[in-house]
Design an enzyme around this catalytic site. Structure first.
Site, PDB file in Angstrom:
ATOM      1  N   TYR A  51     -70.453  36.348  75.604  1.00  8.94           N
ATOM      2  CA  TYR A  51     -69.928  37.201  74.528  1.00  8.94           C
ATOM      3  C   TYR A  51     -69.607  38.587  75.082  1.00  8.94           C
ATOM      4  O   TYR A  51     -70.389  39.151  75.845  1.00  8.94           O
ATOM      5  CB  TYR A  51     -70.958  37.347  73.398  1.00  8.94           C
ATOM      6  CG  TYR A  51     -70.471  36.680  72.126  1.00  8.94           C
ATOM      7  CD1 TYR A  51     -69.353  37.184  71.456  1.00  8.94           C
ATOM      8  CD2 TYR A  51     -71.087  35.538  71.625  1.00  8.94           C
ATOM      9  CE1 TYR A  51     -68.867  36.563  70.324  1.00  8.94           C
ATOM     10  CE2 TYR A  51     -70.601  34.916  70.486  1.00  8.94           C
ATOM     11  CZ  TYR A  51     -69.490  35.426  69.843  1.00  8.94           C
ATOM     12  OH  TYR A  51     -69.011  34.825  68.725  1.00  8.94           O
ATOM     13  N   GLU A  53     -67.641  41.264  72.984  1.00  6.55           N
ATOM     14  CA  GLU A  53     -66.847  42.025  71.995  1.00  6.55           C
ATOM     15  C   GLU A  53     -66.619  43.452  72.481  1.00  6.55           C
ATOM     16  O   GLU A  53     -67.527  44.096  73.019  1.00  6.55           O
ATOM     17  CB  GLU A  53     -67.578  42.055  70.653  1.00  6.55           C
ATOM     18  CG  GLU A  53     -67.481  40.727  69.924  1.00  6.55           C
ATOM     19  CD  GLU A  53     -68.326  40.694  68.669  1.00  6.55           C
ATOM     20  OE1 GLU A  53     -69.128  41.626  68.430  1.00  6.55           O
ATOM     21  OE2 GLU A  53     -68.175  39.714  67.908  1.00  6.55           O
ATOM     22  N   ASP A 206     -41.001  39.282  70.808  1.00  2.00           N
ATOM     23  CA  ASP A 206     -41.935  38.181  71.036  1.00  2.00           C
ATOM     24  C   ASP A 206     -41.296  37.292  72.101  1.00  2.00           C
ATOM     25  O   ASP A 206     -40.431  36.478  71.805  1.00  2.00           O
ATOM     26  CB  ASP A 206     -42.165  37.424  69.722  1.00  2.00           C
ATOM     27  CG  ASP A 206     -43.027  36.180  69.922  1.00  2.00           C
ATOM     28  OD1 ASP A 206     -43.341  35.846  71.075  1.00  2.00           O
ATOM     29  OD2 ASP A 206     -43.363  35.538  68.898  1.00  2.00           O
ATOM     30  N   THR A 232     -47.062  34.436  74.310  1.00  2.00           N
ATOM     31  CA  THR A 232     -48.067  33.423  74.612  1.00  2.00           C
ATOM     32  C   THR A 232     -48.139  33.357  76.133  1.00  2.00           C
ATOM     33  O   THR A 232     -47.301  33.913  76.836  1.00  2.00           O
ATOM     34  CB  THR A 232     -47.664  32.039  74.072  1.00  2.00           C
ATOM     35  OG1 THR A 232     -46.366  31.708  74.585  1.00  2.00           O
ATOM     36  CG2 THR A 232     -47.625  32.005  72.562  1.00  2.00           C
ATOM     37  N   LYS A 235     -46.446  28.878  77.978  1.00  2.00           N
ATOM     38  CA  LYS A 235     -45.131  28.219  77.969  1.00  2.00           C
ATOM     39  C   LYS A 235     -44.488  28.411  79.353  1.00  2.00           C
ATOM     40  O   LYS A 235     -45.045  27.933  80.325  1.00  2.00           O
ATOM     41  CB  LYS A 235     -44.289  28.777  76.829  1.00  2.00           C
ATOM     42  CG  LYS A 235     -44.976  28.668  75.450  1.00  2.00           C
ATOM     43  CD  LYS A 235     -44.010  29.056  74.354  1.00  2.00           C
ATOM     44  CE  LYS A 235     -44.663  29.554  73.095  1.00  2.00           C
ATOM     45  NZ  LYS A 235     -45.301  28.567  72.252  1.00  2.00           N
ATOM     46  N   ARG A 241     -53.729  28.411  77.449  1.00  2.00           N
ATOM     47  CA  ARG A 241     -53.299  28.761  76.087  1.00  2.00           C
ATOM     48  C   ARG A 241     -53.898  30.115  75.724  1.00  2.00           C
ATOM     49  O   ARG A 241     -55.123  30.267  75.705  1.00  2.00           O
ATOM     50  CB  ARG A 241     -53.789  27.735  75.074  1.00  2.00           C
ATOM     51  CG  ARG A 241     -53.423  26.317  75.347  1.00  2.00           C
ATOM     52  CD  ARG A 241     -53.562  25.470  74.106  1.00  2.00           C
ATOM     53  NE  ARG A 241     -52.377  25.618  73.286  1.00  2.00           N
ATOM     54  CZ  ARG A 241     -51.228  25.006  73.543  1.00  2.00           C
ATOM     55  NH1 ARG A 241     -51.098  24.199  74.559  1.00  2.00           N
ATOM     56  NH2 ARG A 241     -50.179  25.186  72.756  1.00  2.00           N
TER      57      ARG A 241
HETATM   58  N1  PLP Z   1     -43.964  33.109  69.115  1.00  2.00           N
HETATM   59  C1  PLP Z   1     -43.035  32.232  69.492  1.00  2.00           C
HETATM   60  C2  PLP Z   1     -41.655  32.731  69.761  1.00  2.00           C
HETATM   61  C3  PLP Z   1     -43.347  30.879  69.627  1.00  2.00           C
HETATM   62  O1  PLP Z   1     -42.396  30.008  69.972  1.00  2.00           O
HETATM   63  C4  PLP Z   1     -44.669  30.452  69.357  1.00  2.00           C
HETATM   64  C5  PLP Z   1     -45.078  29.061  69.485  1.00  2.00           C
HETATM   65  O2  PLP Z   1     -44.386  28.149  69.711  1.00  2.00           O
HETATM   66  C6  PLP Z   1     -45.589  31.413  68.947  1.00  2.00           C
HETATM   67  C7  PLP Z   1     -45.220  32.722  68.842  1.00  2.00           C
HETATM   68  C8  PLP Z   1     -46.969  31.022  68.532  1.00  2.00           C
HETATM   69  O3  PLP Z   1     -47.799  30.709  69.541  1.00  2.00           O
HETATM   70  P1  PLP Z   1     -49.157  29.916  69.268  1.00  2.00           P
HETATM   71  O4  PLP Z   1     -48.754  28.507  68.967  1.00  2.00           O
HETATM   72  O5  PLP Z   1     -49.864  30.093  70.540  1.00  2.00           O
HETATM   73  O6  PLP Z   1     -49.834  30.573  68.110  1.00  2.00           O
END
Ligand code: PLP
Length: 433
Positions: A51, A53, A206, A232, A235, A241
């Site tokens: 842990y 935090e 994002d 993320t 990918k 993950r």
């Molecule tokens: N943002 C985008 C552009 C995504 O394509 C995804 C998932 O496919 C996410 C966020 C969300 O990621 P997670 O599935 O890890 O929550």
């Protein structure tokens, strides 16, 4: 203490079946990849027991000297992987995944019911960018904030920036979100910056799908124009993950992003960080600085182009007419079939991809397209020739769907898979261990 086989043969057997499925199928889901043995070793380590935090040096638990060392290393590598100056940019590596990372940003800079604009989900955006239907506010983002999505120009398949500008001028969002789950082109960051500045909005990217490509500089760089960048880590970046949030260190619109975002992650929305994931992420970010990683990302893009060209040669209509990145979106509607049926038929032949809505679709459940990505099979060693072959297999699956009868796909695919597994075929060392 027992290993998994002795302690729980049932779970062991399920993992073995999944490993076998991953190994024998053509993995074409654009958001998936195969991480390295080194990353998986870190994720499966004793780091999971701790842990911690808080942030390095400011923890709510004792015994964190090594966890601090790990998280600082991970932060440094994250900034290095995207060539960021640590005086100008900071990063939080604790988000549990992409959707939490996005919601943490919203929590940091917005008040409930503030207005946001992201790309509409049926046009390629992600749920967490504020998706809602006429009947229902589907995502937490649209429940807690007022969402007015922007869309593609259906005639070109490209983001309709003129419409975004007009709508933003009227709607006055506090946040504009770039980034997508199914958009084969780069975003026009300079244009989006101009629109955001004109209405006093924050601009966030994002880059979940393309963070590996951004790190290797094979697509446009969002950091030059955005205030906040989320991602993320599993990918195209090919890590465990997880999620990350990058933020400008100087205040933006009067907000100290660093403290607002760090506080939104913890204690705002999360508790203890997943230190095993942070360990795996640090390993992945070390890989990201290697020449092999850059070569890999270049191949992801060239393979995707080869796939796109072959599909177009075969007569398919691609949304936006091609691809700049790791994915293509095929519009099957001119053929009179939907993506759901093609996904199913291809699944039977161990070709894994997903149905996807395309601009103008009426139903999200039976959408008119399929999304095909190159990152995972590029990791498995595929080059352009193999991706041309992949396009031919997909074509065959579409023909079978159209004719609604069996054909030789199974045996041809087996031949192909034998080729893939043959000695000398450049499978990445450590994959699937
Ligand atoms: N943002 C985008 C552009 C995504 O394509 C995804 C998932 O496919 C996410 C966020 C969300 O990621 P997670 O599935 O890890 O929550």
């Amino acid at each position: 203490d027992y290993g998994l086989s002795e302690a729980d043969p049932e779970v062991r057997a399920i993992i073995d079946k999944e490993k076998n499925r991953q190994f024998r199928s053509l993995e074409l889901i654009a958001s998936e990849n195969f991480t390295s043995r080194a990353v998986m070793e870190a994720v499966g380590s004793c780091l999971t027991n701790k842990y911690s935090e808080g942030l390095p040096g400011k923890r709510y638990y004792g015994g964190n000297e090594y966890i601090d060392e790990l998280e600082i290393l991970c932060q440094e590598r994250a900034l290095a992987a995207f060539n960021l100056d640590g005086n100008k940019w900071g990063v939080n590596v604790q988000p549990l995944s992409g959707s939490p990372a996005n919601f943490e940003v919203y929590t940091a800079i917005l008040s409930p019911h503030d207005r946001i604009m992201g790309l509409d989900l049926p046009h390629g955006g992600h749920l967490s960018h504020g998706f809602m239907t006429a009947k229902r506010r589907v995502s937490g983002t649209s429940i807690y904030f007022e969402s007015m999505p922007y869309r593609l120009d259906e005639s070109t398949g490209l983001v309709d920036y003129d419409m975004l500008e007009k709508t933003a001028t009227l709607f006055r969002p506090k946040l504009i979100i770039a980034g997508a789950s199914a958009y084969p082109r780069d975003f026009d960051y300079p244009r989006m910056r101009k629109i955001a500045d004109a209405v006093g909005a924050f601009l966030m990217m994002d880059m979940a799908h393309i963070s590996g490509l951004v790190s290797a500089s094979v697509v446009a760089n969002p950091f030059e124009f955005c205030d906040i960048v989320t991602t993320t880590t599993h990918k195209s970046l090919r890590g465990p993950r997880g999620g990350m949030i990058f933020f400008k260190k100087d205040p933006v619109n009067g907000v100290d992003l660093e403290s607002a975002i760090n506080n939104a992650v913890f204690p705002g929305l999360q508790g203890g960080p997943h230190n095993h994931t942070i360990g795996g992420l640090a390993v992945c970010l070390k890989h990201a600085k290697s020449p092999e990683f850059k070569a890999y990302q270049n191949k992801v893009v060239s393979n995707c182009r080869a796939l796109a060209s072959r599909l177009m040669e075969l007569g398919y209509k691609l949304v936006s007419g091609g691809s700049d990145n790791h994915l293509v979106l095929v519009d099957l509607r001119p053929l009179g079939i939907d993506g759901a049926r093609v996904e199913k038929i291809l699944d039977m032949a161990s070709i894994t991809l997903n149905k996807n809505s395309v601009p103008g679709d009426k139903s999200a459940l039976v959408p008119g397209g399929i999304r095909i990505g190159s990152p995972a099979m590029t990791t498995r060693g595929f080059g352009e020739d193999e991706f041309i072959q992949v396009a031919d297999f997909i074509h065959e699956g579409v023909q079978i769907t159209l004719e609604a009868k069996k054909s030789a796909t199974g045996s041809k695919l087996q031949e192909f898979m034998k080729f893939v597994a043959s000695p000398g075929f450049p499978l990445m060392d450590g994959v699937l261990d």
